[in-house]
Write a protein that holds these residues in place. Structure first.
Motif, short mmCIF file in Angstrom:
data_model
loop_
_atom_site.label_atom_id
_atom_site.label_comp_id
_atom_site.label_asym_id
_atom_site.label_seq_id
_atom_site.Cartn_x
_atom_site.Cartn_y
_atom_site.Cartn_z
N SER A 334 0.81 -1.22 0.00
CA SER A 334 0.00 0.00 0.00
C SER A 334 0.84 1.27 0.00
O SER A 334 0.33 2.34 -0.34
N MET A 335 2.12 1.16 0.36
CA MET A 335 2.97 2.35 0.31
C MET A 335 3.08 2.89 -1.11
O MET A 335 3.23 4.10 -1.32
N HIS A 336 2.99 2.02 -2.09
CA HIS A 336 3.12 2.46 -3.47
C HIS A 336 1.88 3.21 -3.93
O HIS A 336 1.98 4.11 -4.77
N ARG A 337 0.74 2.89 -3.37
CA ARG A 337 -0.46 3.70 -3.63
C ARG A 337 -0.38 5.02 -2.87
O ARG A 337 -0.76 6.07 -3.38
N GLU A 338 0.11 4.96 -1.63
CA GLU A 338 0.22 6.17 -0.81
C GLU A 338 1.10 7.20 -1.48
O GLU A 338 0.78 8.39 -1.50
N LEU A 339 2.22 6.75 -2.04
CA LEU A 339 3.12 7.67 -2.73
C LEU A 339 2.43 8.34 -3.91
O LEU A 339 2.54 9.55 -4.11
N ALA A 340 1.70 7.54 -4.69
CA ALA A 340 0.97 8.11 -5.84
C ALA A 340 -0.09 9.09 -5.37
O ALA A 340 -0.30 10.14 -5.99
N ALA A 341 -0.79 8.75 -4.28
CA ALA A 341 -1.85 9.64 -3.77
C ALA A 341 -1.27 10.96 -3.29
O ALA A 341 -1.90 12.01 -3.46
N LEU A 342 -0.09 10.93 -2.68
CA LEU A 342 0.54 12.18 -2.25
C LEU A 342 0.86 13.07 -3.44
O LEU A 342 0.69 14.30 -3.38
N VAL A 343 1.33 12.47 -4.52
CA VAL A 343 1.61 13.25 -5.74
C VAL A 343 0.31 13.79 -6.32
O VAL A 343 0.24 14.96 -6.73
N GLU A 344 -0.73 12.98 -6.34
CA GLU A 344 -2.03 13.44 -6.84
C GLU A 344 -2.57 14.59 -6.00
O GLU A 344 -3.30 15.45 -6.49
N ALA A 345 -2.19 14.64 -4.72
CA ALA A 345 -2.66 15.70 -3.82
C ALA A 345 -1.84 16.98 -3.92
O ALA A 345 -2.21 17.99 -3.33
N GLY A 346 -0.71 16.94 -4.64
CA GLY A 346 0.03 18.18 -4.85
C GLY A 346 1.50 18.14 -4.53
O GLY A 346 2.23 19.10 -4.80
N LEU A 347 2.00 17.05 -3.94
CA LEU A 347 3.44 16.95 -3.71
C LEU A 347 4.14 16.63 -5.02
O LEU A 347 3.57 15.99 -5.90
N THR A 348 5.38 17.06 -5.16
CA THR A 348 6.17 16.62 -6.29
C THR A 348 6.61 15.18 -6.02
O THR A 348 6.63 14.73 -4.87
N ALA A 352 7.36 13.42 -2.39
CA ALA A 352 6.71 12.18 -1.97
C ALA A 352 7.74 11.14 -1.55
O ALA A 352 7.56 10.43 -0.54
N LEU A 353 8.84 11.04 -2.30
CA LEU A 353 9.90 10.10 -1.94
C LEU A 353 10.52 10.47 -0.60
O LEU A 353 10.81 9.59 0.23
N ALA A 354 10.71 11.76 -0.37
CA ALA A 354 11.24 12.20 0.93
C ALA A 354 10.25 11.87 2.05
O ALA A 354 10.65 11.53 3.17
N ALA A 355 8.95 11.96 1.74
CA ALA A 355 7.92 11.67 2.73
C ALA A 355 7.95 10.22 3.18
O ALA A 355 7.42 9.87 4.24
N ALA A 356 8.58 9.37 2.36
CA ALA A 356 8.66 7.94 2.69
C ALA A 356 10.06 7.51 3.09
O ALA A 356 10.30 6.31 3.26
N THR A 357 10.97 8.47 3.26
CA THR A 357 12.36 8.10 3.60
C THR A 357 12.92 9.04 4.67
O THR A 357 12.77 8.77 5.86
N SER A 358 13.51 10.13 4.26
CA SER A 358 14.19 11.01 5.22
C SER A 358 13.23 11.73 6.15
O SER A 358 13.56 11.95 7.33
#
Length: 597
Positions: A334-348, A352-358
């Protein structure tokens, strides 16, 4: 027998070889690197003994090193899911590139076991776990409904002792629930603030589960370090909320995966990826396919999207978290959907990658992880393509490393297990010729298959209802009735007591009953209204159908299709229940049959 044994030995040998290959240093050569914050188009990364030795290695490969071709690929830190409930499926996160889970509520014994494995350096098969342990909620509050007996808090004066008890259990941070509705009693804001202050006095983060914008503002004003959910519906002032979070130095975990489940929305089908689907058997796919909502309500996603975009504009740390463990989610994938949803919501994509790492590594003080830098943990994910340009490239997984060890062997092991399980799937249960599943006697409440019959009450969900089962004299046709005397106690919105039939050979094991067309049984009782309940794997809300038990025996036939919302091919339990209204009940059932016509 000999062939099976050879296959098992071969699989074990392959796994050992794959893992022992990491005894030597590993060099990922000429690869695009996302280091947790920014992209470097061409670098080589060397790691050994579980840590990154050089994040920008130059020169020839060290003697004996395993060299991995990075051309056309991106190397990034292992993903950190900032919101899970790690109760089960512990083998899954790592297979999908999630090397760390931040758990918001789990069983304390399991949390301690995970911590022990991490401390001993023997956790290469699973994602690392940082946990809140037991959440902070009040009596009958959200979090008490999961069948796990937990301590609760009733006032501000208990805050410090409550927090200290959680820390003594091993909680890495404190999670507070401030949400009412759905029959739950909300925690008052004075108590929530007292818990936040108590956590801070002990140097611990205090994060809060909220259900609406007003509570989000209130807990931020009270000093919460982070919001672990956003709220469904509309936002009154997304920019104002974002400015408040920024001024308080707070972070936010939107959890789109579970909010989409509430909205009965499916952003994209992760199981359409054959490499992903091959790692999930039927039981593991079921939660991902389920949804909290039964009717699509996309408007519920308006606030999460608007607030997430505002948070990004305001510079508030946004963390990727799935709330895995709930319908509509599954660990890792589900993290792979979450990343896509964050981008759909306005993150670059980079945000989004930073939101899941650093970002989660920094927000939750997780030490040297979430970055590709010297001396950081060698928890790494290699993917085809460039997720900094196309976030869905994270789904094209080439290899995952946990503490420097490749998970390739684990992935192949899981593929074999799933393939074997699928060979056994799709086999409908062979019902007895007459369909009868009630074989009641003084000795045993038996059935022709499965675990048989037994009492069922809401004690699993923290309720206090009780039930007595008693075999009655045989009817003229020879069938033996079962009397159910139930006492349904107040305190839960869905209180119950009754009798349950488990069709599987183990508790809550799913069975394919897709050939069943109707459920037929005889009933009599005190004139009350009762319910037939059906549960299936991965579906949290059971199918239900009412019937009346009058003073005379009556035959009841229910089309199986009327037990809405369940998967007939994965039934885990059938129940005959009294409730939810408090009171004393008595009814009898006999000659229960599952019929294929």
């Amino acid at each position: 027998m000999k062939s099976t044994a050879l296959k098992v030995l071969s699989a074990a040998a392959a796994l050992m070889l794959a893992m022992s290959a990491n005894a030597a240093p590993t060099l990922v050569q000429d690869v695009r690197v996302f280091d947790g914050e920014r992209v470097h188009e061409r670098r080589s990364v060397l790691f050994d003994q579980g840590v990154i030795v050089d994040a920008d290695f130059r020169g020839p490969a060290p003697s004996g090193a395993r060299v991995v071709d990075g051309a056309g690929r991106t190397l990034m830190p292992g993903l950190i899911d900032a919101h899970t409930h790690a109760f089960r499926f512990h083998e899954l996160p790592l297979l999908f590139g999630v090397t760390t889970q931040v758990d918001m509520f789990t069983e304390v014994g399991m949390m301690k076991k995970a911590k022990q494995e991490m401390a001993q350096g023997g956790n290469q098969r699973h994602a690392d776990l940082f946990s809140a342990g037991t959440l902070v909620t009040g009596p009958n509050g959200h979090g008490t409904q999961f069948g796990v007996a937990i301590p609760t808090i009733t006032g501000p004066e208990q805050a410090q002792a409550f927090v200290d008890a959680r820390i003594a259990e091993g909680s890495d941070f404190i999670k507070i629930v401030v949400e009412g509705g759905h029959g739950f009693k909300p925690l008052d804001m004075a108590t929530a603030k007292a818990v936040i202050d108590a956590a801070h006095r002990r140097g611990k983060l205090a994060v809060v589960h909220i259900g609406n914008e007003a509570d989000a503002r209130a807990v931020l004003e009270a000093g919460a370090d982070g919001l672990v959910h956003l709220f469904p519906g509309e936002s009154g002032d997304a920019d104002g909320l974002a400015r408040l979070a920024a001024s308080r130095g707070a972070f936010v975990i939107p959890t789109f995966a579970v909010l989409e489940s509430m909205a009965a929305h499916r952003g994209d089908d992760l199981l359409a990826n054959p490499d992903f689907a091959a790692l999930l058997d039927k039981d593991a796919q079921a939660p991902l396919k389920a949804r909290y909502g039964s009717k699509a309500r996309p408007a519920l996603l308006a606030a999460p999207k608007a607030v997430t975009a505002a948070l990004a504009r305001a510079g508030v740390p946004v963390l990727a978290g799935t709330d895995a463990g709930n319908p509509g989610t599954q660990y890792g994938i589900s993290m792979h959907r979450e990343l896509a949803a964050l981008v759909e919501a306005g993150l670059t994509p980079v945000q989004a990658l930073a939101a899941a790492t650093s970002a989660p590594a920094k927000a939750f003080r997780l030490g040297q992880r979430g970055r590709i830098a010297k001396a950081y943990k060698a928890d790494l994910l290699l993917v085809e393509g460039n997720p900094a340009a196309d976030i869905r490239a994270t789904r094209r997984i080439v290899e995952v490393w946990k503490d420097g060890e490749s998970a390739k062997g684990l992935v192949e092991e899981q593929r074999r297990k799933v393939a074997q399980a699928r060979q056994a799937e799709g086999k409908r249960l062979a019902l007895p010729a007459d369909g009868r599943i009630s074989l009641f006697s003084e000795k045993r409440l038996a059935s022709p298959f499965g675990m048989g019959w037994g009492p069922s009450t809401d004690s699993f969900a923290g309720g206090k209802s009780s039930v007595k089962l008693a075999v009655q004299p045989a009817l003229p046709d020879g069938q033996v009735p079962l009397a159910i005397e139930a006492k349904v106690e107040p305190g839960l919105p869905f209180a119950w007591a009754g009798v349950a039939f488990m069709p599987g050979s183990q508790p809550m094991q799913s069975v394919d009953l897709s050939g069943v067309k109707s459920l037929r049984f005889k009933a009599r009782g005190d004139g009350g209204t009762y319910q037939v309940i059906a549960m299936s794997q991965g579906v949290q809300i059971p199918g239900a159908k009412s019937f009346t038990a009058g003073p005379e025996w009556k035959e009841v036939t229910l089309p199986f299709s009327e037990l809405k919302g369940i998967d007939p091919a994965a039934v885990t339990m059938l129940e005959f229940n009294a409730g939810p209204q408090p009171g004393d009940y008595r009814f009898e059932i006999a000659d229960v049959r599952l019929l294929e016509h």
